[in-house]
Motif scaffolding. Structure first.
Motif, PDB file in Angstrom:
ATOM      1  N   LEU A  30       0.887   5.799   0.235  1.00 41.74           N
ATOM      2  CA  LEU A  30       0.204   7.076   0.468  1.00 41.74           C
ATOM      3  C   LEU A  30       1.209   8.174   0.176  1.00 41.74           C
ATOM      4  CD1 LEU A  30      -2.340   8.584   1.562  1.00 41.74           C
ATOM      5  CD2 LEU A  30      -1.244   8.507   3.810  1.00 41.74           C
ATOM      6  N   SER A  60       5.184   4.138   1.833  1.00 41.77           N
ATOM      7  CA  SER A  60       4.548   2.880   1.447  1.00 41.77           C
ATOM      8  C   SER A  60       4.723   1.838   2.531  1.00 41.77           C
ATOM      9  CB  SER A  60       5.142   2.361   0.134  1.00 41.77           C
ATOM     10  OG  SER A  60       6.532   2.079   0.297  1.00 41.77           O
ATOM     11  N   ALA A  66       0.860  -1.187   0.000  1.00 38.41           N
ATOM     12  CA  ALA A  66       0.000   0.000   0.000  1.00 38.41           C
ATOM     13  C   ALA A  66       0.892   1.231   0.000  1.00 38.41           C
ATOM     14  CB  ALA A  66      -0.923  -0.004   1.216  1.00 38.41           C
ATOM     15  N   ASP A  91      -7.577  -2.393   5.916  1.00 36.77           N
ATOM     16  CA  ASP A  91      -7.521  -1.087   5.264  1.00 36.77           C
ATOM     17  C   ASP A  91      -7.405   0.030   6.292  1.00 36.77           C
ATOM     18  OD1 ASP A  91      -7.832  -2.540   2.961  1.00 36.77           O
ATOM     19  OD2 ASP A  91      -9.924  -1.944   2.626  1.00 36.77           O
ATOM     20  N   ASP A  92      -8.132  -0.078   7.395  1.00 31.59           N
ATOM     21  CA  ASP A  92      -8.081   0.945   8.444  1.00 31.59           C
ATOM     22  C   ASP A  92      -6.688   1.011   9.061  1.00 31.59           C
ATOM     23  OD1 ASP A  92     -10.721   1.555   8.037  1.00 31.59           O
ATOM     24  OD2 ASP A  92     -11.463   0.344   9.714  1.00 31.59           O
ATOM     25  N   TRP A  93      -6.111  -0.180   9.337  1.00 33.34           N
ATOM     26  CA  TRP A  93      -4.765  -0.179   9.912  1.00 33.34           C
ATOM     27  C   TRP A  93      -3.752   0.394   8.927  1.00 33.34           C
ATOM     28  CZ3 TRP A  93      -0.451  -2.809   8.012  1.00 33.34           C
ATOM     29  CH2 TRP A  93       0.698  -2.665   8.777  1.00 33.34           C
ATOM     30  N   ALA A  94      -3.833  -0.010   7.666  1.00 39.03           N
ATOM     31  CA  ALA A  94      -2.880   0.470   6.660  1.00 39.03           C
ATOM     32  C   ALA A  94      -2.951   1.987   6.521  1.00 39.03           C
ATOM     33  CB  ALA A  94      -3.167  -0.202   5.314  1.00 39.03           C
ATOM     34  N   ARG A  95      -4.166   2.512   6.533  1.00 42.68           N
ATOM     35  CA  ARG A  95      -4.340   3.968   6.427  1.00 42.68           C
ATOM     36  C   ARG A  95      -3.698   4.676   7.625  1.00 42.68           C
ATOM     37  NH1 ARG A  95      -9.254   3.709   6.194  1.00 42.68           N
ATOM     38  NH2 ARG A  95      -9.466   3.516   3.940  1.00 42.68           N
ATOM     39  N   GLN A  96      -3.911   4.123   8.809  1.00 38.34           N
ATOM     40  CA  GLN A  96      -3.333   4.714  10.012  1.00 38.34           C
ATOM     41  C   GLN A  96      -1.806   4.628   9.989  1.00 38.34           C
ATOM     42  OE1 GLN A  96      -4.811   3.089  13.706  1.00 38.34           O
ATOM     43  NE2 GLN A  96      -2.946   3.611  14.803  1.00 38.34           N
ATOM     44  N   ARG A  97      -1.288   3.456   9.611  1.00 41.25           N
ATOM     45  CA  ARG A  97       0.163   3.269   9.592  1.00 41.25           C
ATOM     46  C   ARG A  97       0.830   4.165   8.557  1.00 41.25           C
ATOM     47  NH1 ARG A  97       4.620   3.152  11.987  1.00 41.25           N
ATOM     48  NH2 ARG A  97       6.230   1.773  11.146  1.00 41.25           N
ATOM     49  N   LEU A  98       0.232   4.308   7.396  1.00 39.68           N
ATOM     50  CA  LEU A  98       0.788   5.179   6.368  1.00 39.68           C
ATOM     51  C   LEU A  98       0.760   6.638   6.806  1.00 39.68           C
ATOM     52  CD1 LEU A  98      -0.719   3.460   3.214  1.00 39.68           C
ATOM     53  CD2 LEU A  98       1.721   3.715   3.720  1.00 39.68           C
ATOM     54  N   ALA A  99      -0.295   7.035   7.504  1.00 35.78           N
ATOM     55  CA  ALA A  99      -0.360   8.409   8.011  1.00 35.78           C
ATOM     56  C   ALA A  99       0.763   8.646   9.020  1.00 35.78           C
ATOM     57  CB  ALA A  99      -1.722   8.667   8.640  1.00 35.78           C
TER      58      ALA A  99
END
Length: 321
Positions: A59, A63, A57, A92-100
């Motif tokens: 952002l 990545s 993933a 998806d929620d975890w990936a979004r948080q981790r990328l942020a």
């Protein structure tokens, strides 16, 4: 001796991953009826990017690599991994948080933030804690073959009365989401689905596949597995206990929407078998022995040294705060 015990208490208080002595059988899956199970990702379990593997993933300029994701998944409990397999939105929620987080870290480094005095001090303190935990963990290791099955059997027999598996229910559900403006229409739709499910030729599983808004359970014909009352939402508990095997409930509302349940089977409360709790008992006994090893090591390290405090200096420091 007392100073060593005080030091041990302070050290162990900061250690992560301590397993408490829990003699009640833990739920196999923490699944809420209202919606798919939520999985928290504690900061302590957040992976460190290895920079290896393909990007899973991205952002902007940051990545997630496949090895990083694999490390994170490996650190989760089997129940959490199972929940993610059922509902990919959790990943998806975890990936979004981790990328942020990674984007914020990248920006902070670009600004030279790690060079600030308070940040370097905090990094030094964190490094010391990691060093302490790693070293104490190494010197207090427990042999891999400890304890043996005979010891675990003896412990199981002595605690058998406390190893309770509560009554559990095999359920199917149809979930209809409410967006805040269509509550009445959704309620009416839920009522119609109940009529169809209760009809002579009603097929609850097929209705769930076609109509349920919970994609994960809908794919399994609404099957949400075997649940104890503690694993269900408060709204679902009285509904479930009132059902007989094979019955379909009336619609009931939770914060997220309307639900219809079907009780497939009830499993009576019982005592957990040795095989069911063996791993839990083993982990508990090993943790108790590890703590004993750590205490013994610190006692040897500190010995009978007495604690000396400069009272005047401490008073001066306190008064200057």
């Amino acid at each position: 001796m007392k100073s060593a015990q005080v030091l041990l208490s302070a050290v162990l208080a900061g250690l992560a991953g301590v397993i408490g002595t829990v003699w009640v059988m833990q739920p196999s899956e923490a699944v809420a009826v209202s919606e798919p199970a939520s999985v928290s990702s504690p900061a302590a379990s957040s992976p460190t990017s290895t920079g290896q593997g393909d990007a899973v993933a991205a952002l902007g300029a940051v990545s997630l690599r496949d090895q990083e994701v694999a490390d994170w998944l490996a650190a989760l409990s089997p129940q959490a991994r199972s929940a993610i397999q059922r509902d990919r939105a959790l990943f998806d929620d975890w990936a979004r948080q981790r990328l942020a987080e990674k984007a914020l870290i990248r920006e902070a480094r670009q600004q030279g933030w790690e060079k600030r005095e308070e940040v370097t001090q905090a990094i030094d303190q964190a490094r010391d804690q990691i060093l302490l935990r790693s070293y104490l963990g190494a010197v207090s290791q427990v042999p891999e073959d400890f304890p043996d099955d005979a010891t675990l059997r003896q412990l199981y027999d002595s605690r058998k009365q406390e190893l309770a598996v509560p009554e559990r229910y095999h359920l199917r559900q149809i979930f209809l989401a409410v967006d805040g403006t269509n509550a009445d229409q959704v309620k009416a739709r839920a009522g119609q689905l109940v009529k169809e499910a209760r009809a002579k030729k009603g097929d609850f599983a097929e209705l769930a596949r076609r109509h349920s808004d919970d994609a994960a359970s809908a794919a399994r014909g609404g099957d949400i597995g075997v649940q104890s009352l503690a694993q269900l939402t408060p709204e679902a508990r009285p509904v479930v206990t009132a059902l007989k095997e094979g019955e379909v409930s009336a619609p009931f509302r939770t914060a997220s929407g309307w639900h219809v349940l079907k009780l497939e089977k009830t499993e009576a409360a019982r005592t957990a078998t040795f095989d069911e709790v063996r791993d839990q008992l083993r982990a508990t006994v090993r943790e108790q022995r590890r703590r004993q090893n750590a205490e013994a090591y610190l006692n040897r390290l500190v010995g009978e040294a007495s604690l000396s405090i400069n009272g005047a200096a401490v008073t001066a420091l306190l008064e200057n705060q």
